[in-house]
Design an enzyme around this catalytic site. Structure first.
Site, short mmCIF file in Angstrom:
data_model
loop_
_atom_site.label_atom_id
_atom_site.label_comp_id
_atom_site.label_asym_id
_atom_site.label_seq_id
_atom_site.Cartn_x
_atom_site.Cartn_y
_atom_site.Cartn_z
N ILE A 105 0.86 -1.18 0.00
CA ILE A 105 0.00 0.00 0.00
C ILE A 105 0.89 1.23 0.00
O ILE A 105 1.53 1.56 1.00
CB ILE A 105 -0.95 -0.01 1.21
CG1 ILE A 105 -1.82 -1.28 1.18
CG2 ILE A 105 -1.81 1.26 1.21
CD1 ILE A 105 -2.81 -1.39 2.33
N ASP B 153 8.37 0.46 3.23
CA ASP B 153 8.70 0.32 1.80
C ASP B 153 10.19 0.55 1.55
O ASP B 153 10.81 -0.13 0.74
CB ASP B 153 7.83 1.28 0.95
CG ASP B 153 7.92 2.74 1.37
OD1 ASP B 153 8.39 3.03 2.50
OD2 ASP B 153 7.51 3.62 0.57
N THR C 142 5.74 8.51 -5.07
CA THR C 142 5.06 9.73 -4.66
C THR C 142 6.07 10.65 -3.96
O THR C 142 6.21 11.82 -4.28
CB THR C 142 3.91 9.39 -3.69
OG1 THR C 142 3.13 8.37 -4.29
CG2 THR C 142 3.08 10.61 -3.39
N HIS D 192 -0.01 -1.81 -5.00
CA HIS D 192 0.81 -2.64 -5.89
C HIS D 192 0.65 -4.09 -5.45
O HIS D 192 0.90 -4.42 -4.30
CB HIS D 192 2.28 -2.22 -5.81
CG HIS D 192 2.49 -0.75 -6.03
ND1 HIS D 192 2.56 -0.18 -7.28
CD2 HIS D 192 2.60 0.28 -5.15
CE1 HIS D 192 2.73 1.13 -7.17
NE2 HIS D 192 2.76 1.44 -5.88
N1 LIG Z 1 -0.56 4.88 -13.73
C1 LIG Z 1 0.01 5.62 -12.81
N2 LIG Z 1 -0.68 6.06 -11.75
C2 LIG Z 1 -0.11 6.80 -10.79
N3 LIG Z 1 1.18 7.18 -10.83
C3 LIG Z 1 1.92 6.77 -11.87
C4 LIG Z 1 1.39 5.97 -12.90
N4 LIG Z 1 2.36 5.71 -13.78
C5 LIG Z 1 3.46 6.33 -13.34
N5 LIG Z 1 3.21 6.98 -12.21
C6 LIG Z 1 4.18 7.78 -11.49
O1 LIG Z 1 4.53 7.05 -10.35
C7 LIG Z 1 4.69 7.93 -9.24
C8 LIG Z 1 4.19 7.18 -8.04
O2 LIG Z 1 5.05 6.07 -7.90
P1 LIG Z 1 4.63 4.74 -7.20
O3 LIG Z 1 3.50 4.14 -7.89
O4 LIG Z 1 5.87 3.98 -7.05
O5 LIG Z 1 4.19 5.40 -5.83
P2 LIG Z 1 3.21 4.94 -4.70
O6 LIG Z 1 2.34 3.83 -5.09
O7 LIG Z 1 2.55 6.16 -4.17
O8 LIG Z 1 4.21 4.39 -3.69
P3 LIG Z 1 5.02 5.22 -2.66
O9 LIG Z 1 4.07 5.71 -1.63
O10 LIG Z 1 5.91 4.15 -2.14
O11 LIG Z 1 5.75 6.27 -3.39
C9 LIG Z 1 3.95 9.21 -9.55
O12 LIG Z 1 4.81 10.30 -9.32
C10 LIG Z 1 3.62 9.12 -11.04
O13 LIG Z 1 4.29 10.12 -11.77
C1 LIG Z 2 8.93 8.29 2.72
C2 LIG Z 2 7.74 7.42 2.35
C3 LIG Z 2 6.50 8.31 2.24
C4 LIG Z 2 8.04 6.84 0.97
O1 LIG Z 2 6.99 6.06 0.52
C5 LIG Z 2 7.54 6.27 3.37
O2 LIG Z 2 8.66 5.46 3.36
C6 LIG Z 2 7.30 6.78 4.76
O3 LIG Z 2 6.22 7.19 5.09
N1 LIG Z 2 8.38 6.76 5.61
C7 LIG Z 2 8.35 7.15 6.99
C8 LIG Z 2 9.46 8.08 7.34
C9 LIG Z 2 10.86 7.57 7.10
O4 LIG Z 2 11.09 6.66 6.31
O5 LIG Z 2 11.79 8.07 7.77
#
Ligand SMILES: Nc1ncnc2c1ncn2[C@@H]1O[C@H](COP(=O)(O)OP(=O)(O)OP(=O)(O)O)[C@@H](O)[C@H]1O
Ligand SMILES: CC(C)(CO)[C@@H](O)C(=O)NCCC(=O)O
Ligand SMILES: [K+]
Length: 286
Positions: free
Chosen positions: A7, A130, A153, A13
């Protein structure tokens, strides 16, 4: 067979494992309580695949094509495989969003990965799961010292030394968040997409000025962290993961090809980390 669920801050994912082999990945939006219930009622692998493929997913939903030779193609999976003993498909969860963790704890056959399950030394209590998992997965796969760049993100750097001891890292807004925050918090700046190719540095219109500012400063920052890492660990490895990894690699290849050449690019680092915890051992024979 078992499911891994990460999450993240933007989306979910999913990884479908056959023992140690990652067979299929899915990216979905956050899902409802009724979805959790429906998933828990799935009796066969094909039902699980069906419900995941038809759930609200992000455009990059992908068939896994990785570096694991023995990974099953989805067409070769035993789609009618019936679960013998377990009431629900085994699910291993790692989350950085506590409110979402609570929702998934209603799933009957769920295990949650915490920092205590990861054998890295010197972790601080609030380290993101993560980051720890991606570092563990990369280090166990390619060796330590290892630095992971997770372009999600948030963009994070997380490194461990040769003794699998956390060296440290950094957190900053990811590419998407940097663009979005400019549009949201200013009167005149529009929402701008990221270009596929490295833009011109000295821009003469607003859209390109935003792209240039965000991209060139981020690349300079990455270069600086990477050089500092190699100063501490000249033979240290670096792996990159996360939703923006492909875009970043393409920019790096144009601007700093000598850095791009040395990066290990792997979309599934966190899944490898989950597979390499004790929690997953319970699932390897299920
Ligand atoms: N289909 C999509 N939906 C959302 N984000 C996407 C997509 N394809 C690429 N991205 C890019 O991926 C980034 C988010 O990465 P990822 O999916 O790894 O993050 P996440 O699921 O929020 O996980 P985390 O919280 O660990 O970063 C965004 O900045 C965006 O630009
Ligand atoms: C930094 C993020 C947002 C990246 O997904 C996550 O790993 C998180 O919430 N971390 C907690 C703070 C830290 O890692 O120090
Ligand atoms: K927060």
């Amino acid at each position: 067979m078992w499911l891994a669920l990460i999450i993240g801050n933007s989306r979910l994912h999913w990884g479908l494992f056959d023992g140690k082999t990652l067979c299929h990945t899915y990216d979905t939006e956050r899902l409802s309580k009724s979805f959790v219930y429906s998933l828990s009622k799935c009796q066969t692998l094909s039902e699980v695949q069906q419900i995941l493929s038809s759930s609200p997913h992000t455009p990059r939903q992908s068939l896994f094509v990785g570096n694991q030779q023995d990974c099953a193609d989805s067409s070769t999976l035993p789609t009618s495989h019936t679960l013998p003993t377990t009431p629900s498909f085994p699910l291993l969860l790692a989350s950085v969003v506590p409110s979402q963790t609570a929702l998934w704890l209603t799933y009957p056959n769920v295990g949650v990965v915490t920092l205590e399950d990861i054998p890295l030394q010197g972790m601080y209590p609030t380290l993101g799961i993560d980051r720890a998992l991606a570092l563990w997965g990369a280090g166990k796969t390619w060796g330590f010292p290892m630095l992971v760049i997770d372009a999600g993100t948030a963009l994070t750097f997380t490194g461990a030394d040769a003794n699998q001891n956390l060296f440290g890292g950094a957190i900053l807004p990811g590419l998407g968040l940097q663009m979005a925050t400019l549009a949201e918090n200013t009167g005149q700046l529009p929402n701008v997409e990221l270009p596929h190719d490295l833009p011109q540095r000295f821009a003469v219109n607003t859209q390109q000025a935003i792209q240039s500012g965000v991209i060139y400063t981020l690349l300079a920052g990455i270069k600086d962290f990477v050089q500092a890492w190699w100063q501490s660990f000249p033979q240290g490895k670096i792996a990159i993961t996360g939703g923006d990894r492909t875009l970043l690699i393409s920019y790096l290849q144009s601007l700093f090809p000598e850095i791009a050449k040395r990066l290990i690019v792997e979309p599934n680092l966190i899944f490898w980390g989950m597979e390499k915890t004790q929690n997953a051992q319970f699932f390897h024979n299920s």
